[in-house]
Structures are given as structure tokens and as C-alpha cells.
Design an enzyme around this catalytic site. Sequence first.
Site, short mmCIF file in Angstrom:
data_model
loop_
_atom_site.label_atom_id
_atom_site.label_comp_id
_atom_site.label_asym_id
_atom_site.label_seq_id
_atom_site.Cartn_x
_atom_site.Cartn_y
_atom_site.Cartn_z
CE LYS A 112 -3.10 2.55 3.19
NZ LYS A 112 -3.94 2.50 4.40
CG ASP A 150 -1.79 5.26 4.98
OD1 ASP A 150 -1.57 4.22 5.64
OD2 ASP A 150 -2.91 5.57 4.54
CG ASP A 196 -9.68 7.05 7.41
OD1 ASP A 196 -8.66 7.05 6.68
OD2 ASP A 196 -9.64 7.27 8.64
CD GLU A 218 -6.77 4.94 2.90
OE1 GLU A 218 -7.68 4.98 3.74
OE2 GLU A 218 -5.58 4.77 3.21
CE LYS A 222 -6.30 8.66 8.41
NZ LYS A 222 -6.83 7.47 9.12
NE ARG A 267 -10.29 -1.72 4.77
CZ ARG A 267 -10.72 -1.95 6.00
NH1 ARG A 267 -11.87 -2.58 6.21
NH2 ARG A 267 -10.00 -1.55 7.04
CG ASP A 319 -5.58 7.77 4.92
OD1 ASP A 319 -6.60 8.31 4.41
OD2 ASP A 319 -5.64 6.73 5.62
N1 BES Z 1 -3.95 4.54 7.17
C1 BES Z 1 -4.98 4.18 8.06
C2 BES Z 1 -4.51 3.23 9.14
C3 BES Z 1 -3.54 3.77 10.16
C4 BES Z 1 -4.02 4.34 11.32
C5 BES Z 1 -2.20 3.64 9.98
C6 BES Z 1 -3.13 4.81 12.27
C7 BES Z 1 -1.30 4.12 10.93
C8 BES Z 1 -1.77 4.69 12.08
C9 BES Z 1 -6.13 3.51 7.32
O1 BES Z 1 -6.33 3.90 6.02
C10 BES Z 1 -7.39 3.81 8.08
O2 BES Z 1 -7.70 4.96 8.22
N2 BES Z 1 -8.05 2.79 8.58
C11 BES Z 1 -9.25 2.93 9.31
C12 BES Z 1 -10.16 1.79 8.91
C13 BES Z 1 -11.55 1.94 9.43
C14 BES Z 1 -12.24 3.12 8.82
C15 BES Z 1 -12.29 0.67 9.09
C16 BES Z 1 -8.94 2.88 10.79
O3 BES Z 1 -8.04 2.13 11.20
O4 BES Z 1 -9.56 3.60 11.54
ZN ZN Z 2 -7.53 5.64 5.84
ZN ZN Z 3 -4.61 4.60 5.00
#
Ligand code: BES
Ligand code: ZN
Ligand code: ZN
Length: 494
Positions: free
Chosen positions: A268, A291, A350, A352, A280, A354, A273
Site C-alpha cells: 500500500k 501510509d 478512510d 481506502e 480523520k 484495502r 491519507d
Molecule cells: N492509514 C490508516 C490506518 C492507520 C491508522 C495507519 C493509524 C497508521 C496509524 C487507514 O487507512 C485507516 O484509516 N483505517 C481505518 C479503517 C476503518 C475506517 C475501518 C482505521 O483504522 O480507523
Molecule cells: Zn484511511
Molecule cells: Zn490509510
Amino acid sequence: MYRDVKLAPAADKAKPAAIAITLFANTKTLPHAYAALDKAHAGILSAALERPDFSAGPNSILTLFSHAEKGVRIYILGLGEETKFDSQRLREAGAQVLTACLAARITSLSILTAAALGDRSSGAEAGRALGEGLGMANFQYEDQKGAAAARPDKSKAKPIDLTVRFEASLRAGAEAGLTIARATNITRHLIATPPNIANPAYIVSQARKLAAGAGLGFSVIDYKQAKKLGMGGLCAVGQAGSTPPAMICLQHKPAKARNKAPILLVGKAVTFDTGGYSLKINNGMLGMKYDKSGGMAVLGAMLAIARLKLPVNVVALIPTVENMIDQGSYRPDDIITMHNGVTVEVTNTDAEGRLILADALSYGCEKYKPAAVIDLATLTGGVVVALGSVCAGIFCTDSNLRSAMMDAAEQSGERIWHLPLWQEYRDMMKATHADILNSAPVREAHPIQGAAFLSYFLTDGATQMPTIPWAHVDIAGVAEAKGGSPHYRKGPTG
Ligand code: BES
Ligand code: ZN
Ligand code: ZN
């Protein structure tokens, strides 16, 4: 920083400016192999061992100044207790001695360790760990240091190299370790590069240059081609980015493995992000330049694989996007058709990562018919809640691949921990108006939801738990080091 840390030629007879030896804690008598060195330096080592405050604890470094040879330093690197030894102690020892040498601007170093280690470590393993530690400690992201930085003028300070001599049994391992560390540092450099520079177009151009330098096959699927290929996830997530989304394709195909099904690596690379319209909150956006860690780690792995001339066929796919907001961005409630025809209802913009990985997995399985697939991604905050920053989470339903991954983690000192993936988790992702959701309406099992979502995009995964050997590694907790260990300073781990 040294410009490079490299192996001394095998026949090099020049006297080094520094000599390092390793010792286990509580060593009472100097190992016989160090006797000649001790004698040449007027008993300086045995005198150190006799001191009541001498410890050789883990991570310790003691600097001795030789009286017998002016200007020569001897470092004693502590490995801690012998019964608790593993290769991580050597990585840290390598990092400690690099840092000490750099501070003293030493350009030649000799390391002696084989005798002290005995049969606790093979030469290959010890050499590799020391090489990795030395190389990994030689990293600093300085590109953006400006007028207020306390350092000598770049244009006046001459770059220096460190040349390291190892015992014969360690040489090959050390060479590999230094090669791996160089690739890892390229990865770290790219991850540290801020999002106002490192947008998807920048990542593509850097990958192109690096691939050419390492002799890797390179191609790129641009936005237009991605649209044509039906990569709905990649296109949707990337359509509001400052530059268009792209899929980087790298290949290492040595003659020996030409007819073998490849291993597919997927990473990825979200250059930033914001969360998109599911924005966020509470400054959770800060640090989201990290990210792209999975994609940059895959790029670094490919560079190392090529430089080490590994006799394996490996393909890498790195989808890269910037998850931003404008009137053209994707939104919650959108329904997207993915590369393999699975339809996805976007419940959270968010989630994204996947979506872009899914298209890469589907395209990679269809085009390359891989023997195994491994993906790396900073996919969920949930994995950080579950496992912290001590290890990554791995999902793998194939027991052979899983144990190979576990062994690799053990050898490299990069821990992973196995989490479950069962049909019930796939069922959680089912949607009413499309096939699946990108995030279930419950806050349960976020890291597993991510893995379950991805499982729909591998060979035969759209209708059942995929049978192809596949490992998904969620690296959200380990991508960034807060500092504290000698070879992972504050910043990207790589
Ligand atoms: N890039 C984030 C995951 C992340 C969070 C990486 C904190 C490093 C530190 C990812 O794209 C994301 O935002 N995931 C969400 C998924 C949820 C919406 C199902 C998350 O973890 O909150
Ligand atoms: Zn995200
Ligand atoms: Zn992300």
C-alpha cells in the site's frame, strides 16, 4: 551520516583506526582468540575485564584508547547474557559501533566476534545481523534541513565512507546485511519524504529510477489504463489526489527461475491519507505520510532481491494514490466495481487502503498466476490497539507460508503475530446493495475486517476463502519508530 558503509576487500592489510570486539555479559576471562589483540595493545582488554564495573550488558559500548598504538580505539560491544542471545543483539551492537565511529569520523573498522559467539550463531547469521545493524544506523533524513539546522555546510563537508573488515566466516553474511540495509534506507528515505513532495507521480518517478539502477523490470499502469482495466478501487480513491493514481509493476526474473510461478508482493502506497470525506479527526491525520510504508517496503525488498541476485521469480505491485477531498472525490455510499467484478459499497472513505490493494491483488493473481502472495500495508489503527508497536499482525490461512513468514520474522528480528481469519469475518463484510462493504457497521475486529475484505480479491476469493497461499501483514503499528533502539532511530523503520 556516512556516504556508504562497505566491506573491506578480502586482501586488505591496512591497519584500521578502530577495532571492535563483542563479549557476552559476565565474561570473566578474555576469550583466547582475543589474546593476541590484547597483547598488541598492552593488556588493555584484560585490564578492562578486571574492573568491577565492567558489564558487557546488552547494547553497551565501551571505548578504550590504545596506548600501544596511538590513535587506535578499541570498542567492546556488549551482547548481554549468553543464554538470552539472539541475532537482535548483534544488530544493536552493529548500530552502536556505527554511531560511535561516525561521531569520531573513523573511516576504517575491524570487527572480531566469531570466537566470542562460539556456536551461538553461524557466521552467515552473525555477519548479516551485524551488517544490517551497521547499515541501518547509518540513516538520517536530512533533505529538508534548512537555515536553522545545526550542522556543517553540506557543500563544504566532505562525505566519508566507513570500510569494515570482518572475519572470513562472516564476510558473505555481512555483505548481504549491508545490501539489505542500503535498500531499507532507500525505503526509509522515501517514507520520510513529505506529502507535498512525495505525491503519486513522484513515487512513480523514483521507483522508475531505482528499478533501472537495480536491473528490475519496470512498468506502470496509469490512471487511464487503470480505468480501462476496471480498477475501480484504485481510480476511486485516487481521483482527488494532487496527481493521478497509478500502479507500479516491478519484476525480478533471473534465468534460473524463469519457468517458475512468481511470488507476488503487494504494498500500500497512500502518499497521504486525510481519510477523505470520512475525514480523520483529532489530528489523526498527522503522520499519514507514513501510509506509503507498505509500498515503499515492497520497493526496497525488490531492490534488495535484485542486488542479492536471489534465484527466485518475484513480481511486485505497488498501487499509489493520495486520499484527498475535492468535488470529484469518492464519497460514502458510492458503489464501486472492482477489477475482479466484485462490487463494493463505500461505508468509509478512510478504509481506502484495502480498495487499492484489492485491485492490485486481483490484477496480480489474474495476470501472473503467482505461487504465493504477500501484501504489506499500514491498514488499520485497530492493529496498533491490539498489538502496539512491538510486532506486526499477520493473517495467513496457509500453514506452510505462515511458518515461512514466522521463520523470516525470527531471522530478521522483525516480529509478527498471527491473527485469525475465518468465514465469519468474511460474512461481516456482506452488503445489502452491493456485494461487500469496505468497512462493517460495527467497530469490532477492525484489523480482521481489513484482511477479510482483501480475501475477496485473490484467486477464487470472490466466492470462498481463497485457497492460494497468501499472507496479509498489517504494519500500521511498526512503520514508525518512536526512537529508543540503536538501529531504529525516531522515524520510519523501513
Ligand atoms: N492509514 C490508516 C490506518 C492507520 C491508522 C495507519 C493509524 C497508521 C496509524 C487507514 O487507512 C485507516 O484509516 N483505517 C481505518 C479503517 C476503518 C475506517 C475501518 C482505521 O483504522 O480507523
Ligand atoms: Zn484511511
Ligand atoms: Zn490509510
